[in-house]
Design a protein around this motif. Sequence first.
Motif, mmCIF file in Angstrom:
data_model
loop_
_atom_site.group_PDB
_atom_site.id
_atom_site.type_symbol
_atom_site.label_atom_id
_atom_site.label_comp_id
_atom_site.label_asym_id
_atom_site.label_seq_id
_atom_site.Cartn_x
_atom_site.Cartn_y
_atom_site.Cartn_z
ATOM 1 N N TRP A 9 -7.369 -5.340 0.566
ATOM 2 C CA TRP A 9 -6.447 -6.086 -0.605
ATOM 3 C C TRP A 9 -6.541 -5.490 -1.979
ATOM 4 O O TRP A 9 -5.922 -6.054 -3.018
ATOM 5 N N GLY A 10 -6.733 -4.366 -2.174
ATOM 6 C CA GLY A 10 -6.888 -3.890 -4.210
ATOM 7 C C GLY A 10 -7.110 -2.287 -3.499
ATOM 8 O O GLY A 10 -6.899 -1.872 -2.000
ATOM 9 N N ARG A 11 -6.269 -1.339 -4.343
ATOM 10 C CA ARG A 11 -6.216 -0.386 -4.605
ATOM 11 C C ARG A 11 -7.054 -0.114 -5.815
ATOM 12 O O ARG A 11 -6.830 -0.449 -7.087
ATOM 13 N N ARG A 12 -7.823 1.216 -5.736
ATOM 14 C CA ARG A 12 -8.289 1.117 -7.175
ATOM 15 C C ARG A 12 -8.369 3.177 -7.683
ATOM 16 O O ARG A 12 -8.000 3.557 -6.579
ATOM 17 N N CYS A 13 -8.329 3.475 -8.747
ATOM 18 C CA CYS A 13 -8.110 4.046 -9.504
ATOM 19 C C CYS A 13 -9.363 4.940 -9.988
ATOM 20 O O CYS A 13 -9.945 4.706 -10.536
ATOM 21 N N HIS A 30 0.766 -1.508 -0.058
ATOM 22 C CA HIS A 30 -0.041 -0.113 0.516
ATOM 23 C C HIS A 30 0.914 1.015 0.341
ATOM 24 O O HIS A 30 0.646 1.942 -0.903
ATOM 25 N N ALA A 31 1.915 1.479 0.700
ATOM 26 C CA ALA A 31 2.154 2.654 1.132
ATOM 27 C C ALA A 31 3.306 2.373 -0.185
ATOM 28 O O ALA A 31 3.950 3.940 -0.441
ATOM 29 N N ARG A 32 3.681 2.009 -1.380
ATOM 30 C CA ARG A 32 4.098 1.882 -2.533
ATOM 31 C C ARG A 32 3.281 2.035 -3.725
ATOM 32 O O ARG A 32 4.401 2.504 -4.830
ATOM 33 N N HIS A 33 2.262 2.146 -3.677
ATOM 34 C CA HIS A 33 1.575 2.056 -4.469
ATOM 35 C C HIS A 33 0.075 3.042 -4.389
ATOM 36 O O HIS A 33 -1.085 2.682 -4.954
ATOM 37 N N ARG A 34 0.655 4.376 -3.809
ATOM 38 C CA ARG A 34 -0.551 5.156 -3.465
ATOM 39 C C ARG A 34 -1.001 6.029 -4.715
ATOM 40 O O ARG A 34 -2.371 6.870 -5.019
ATOM 41 N N PHE A 35 -0.437 5.664 -5.754
ATOM 42 C CA PHE A 35 -0.168 6.174 -6.928
ATOM 43 C C PHE A 35 -0.485 5.185 -8.699
ATOM 44 O O PHE A 35 0.144 4.266 -8.295
ATOM 45 N N CYS A 36 -1.473 5.777 -9.031
ATOM 46 C CA CYS A 36 -2.219 4.231 -10.094
ATOM 47 C C CYS A 36 -0.955 4.458 -11.129
ATOM 48 O O CYS A 36 -0.620 5.034 -11.919
ATOM 49 N N GLY A 69 -1.238 7.639 -13.005
ATOM 50 C CA GLY A 69 -0.879 8.392 -12.084
ATOM 51 C C GLY A 69 -1.688 9.105 -11.035
ATOM 52 O O GLY A 69 -1.010 9.901 -10.296
ATOM 53 N N ALA A 70 -2.729 8.718 -11.157
ATOM 54 C CA ALA A 70 -3.776 10.072 -10.200
ATOM 55 C C ALA A 70 -3.462 8.564 -8.952
ATOM 56 O O ALA A 70 -3.631 7.546 -9.141
ATOM 57 N N SER A 71 -3.909 9.208 -8.053
ATOM 58 C CA SER A 71 -4.345 9.130 -6.841
ATOM 59 C C SER A 71 -4.721 7.627 -6.442
ATOM 60 O O SER A 71 -6.013 7.811 -7.521
ATOM 61 N N THR A 72 -4.279 6.428 -5.897
ATOM 62 C CA THR A 72 -5.123 5.359 -5.346
ATOM 63 C C THR A 72 -6.502 5.113 -3.726
ATOM 64 O O THR A 72 -6.010 5.985 -3.526
ATOM 65 N N VAL A 73 -7.607 4.471 -4.030
ATOM 66 C CA VAL A 73 -7.907 5.075 -2.916
ATOM 67 C C VAL A 73 -8.060 2.959 -2.416
ATOM 68 O O VAL A 73 -8.174 2.254 -3.437
#
Length: 289
Positions: A140-144, A120-126, A130-134
């Motif tokens: 267990w995932g991040r979405r742009c 999570h700390a390394r993948h805060r941006f898509c 390049g936009a921020s992710t949530v």
Amino acid sequence: MIAPGFTGGLLDRADHMRHDEAAFAAAIGNWQARLLKLNAWEPEIGDDGRLGWGMLTEASEDAEFVLLGLDDGRPRFAAFDPAAGPAPGFRSPALFGMLDQLREGEAATFAAARSVLDWHARHRFCANCGASTVMFRAGWGRRCDACKSEHFPRVDPVVIMIAEHAGRALLGRQPGWPAGRYSALAGFLEPGESIEEAVRREIAEEAGVRVGAVHYIASQPWPFPSQLMIACVGHAEHDALTIDTNELETAGWFTRDQVRASLAGEEAPFLAPPSYAIAHTLLTEWARG
């Protein structure tokens, strides 16, 4: 076979709750929910060898929760602080001392937490726009929301292996290791490469030894930061060494008796890898013949 370190997890990963936002919210509100205690990426361990758990209210105000799983139906979480940076590249001697204290299965929970929080700390941006992710899917995932891409934690496959020739095992040593320590050779798989091909390539590159047949032994999650160690034995066609000093300080061939003595903590020509490392499992299995 002895179980490799960081395996034998005790939690039900509860995948069904990752798809159910209401169930995830209810788990956070459950009075039995507990938060894994981490101090600067290192676990708090009790005298009983178990991980320390606290209340979710102990997390920072901006923390987001990752559902690690269920312990007899009781939710267990780790907290991601968006303001915190990635885990450090080094691993302290204190941490490795802790790993030796953990009871069976406990290290697997720590490994999962450390790996996913660091991801999570390394993948805060898509990676796509390049936009921020949530965070989503119970952590267990991040979405742009900008380009609708979805990102999920990944593990990097690593082959770790010994070459065998005439009843001896090829082991190597890297600079910076404790005095006298030797271990299995290792390297990342490359795109378009099978496990067997990676084993042969790495042994040839690091030690100049040609390998034929390759046999799989076991695997291990390695949370520094997030790798899957794939342990193998390769059968060498010769024993002449040409060492790549960019990779190894030195390397050598060791007999089964020498390996057994080292694993037993007896007088031996080298110091064996620690018990929680899969290289220890690999050498133990090889020494058994």
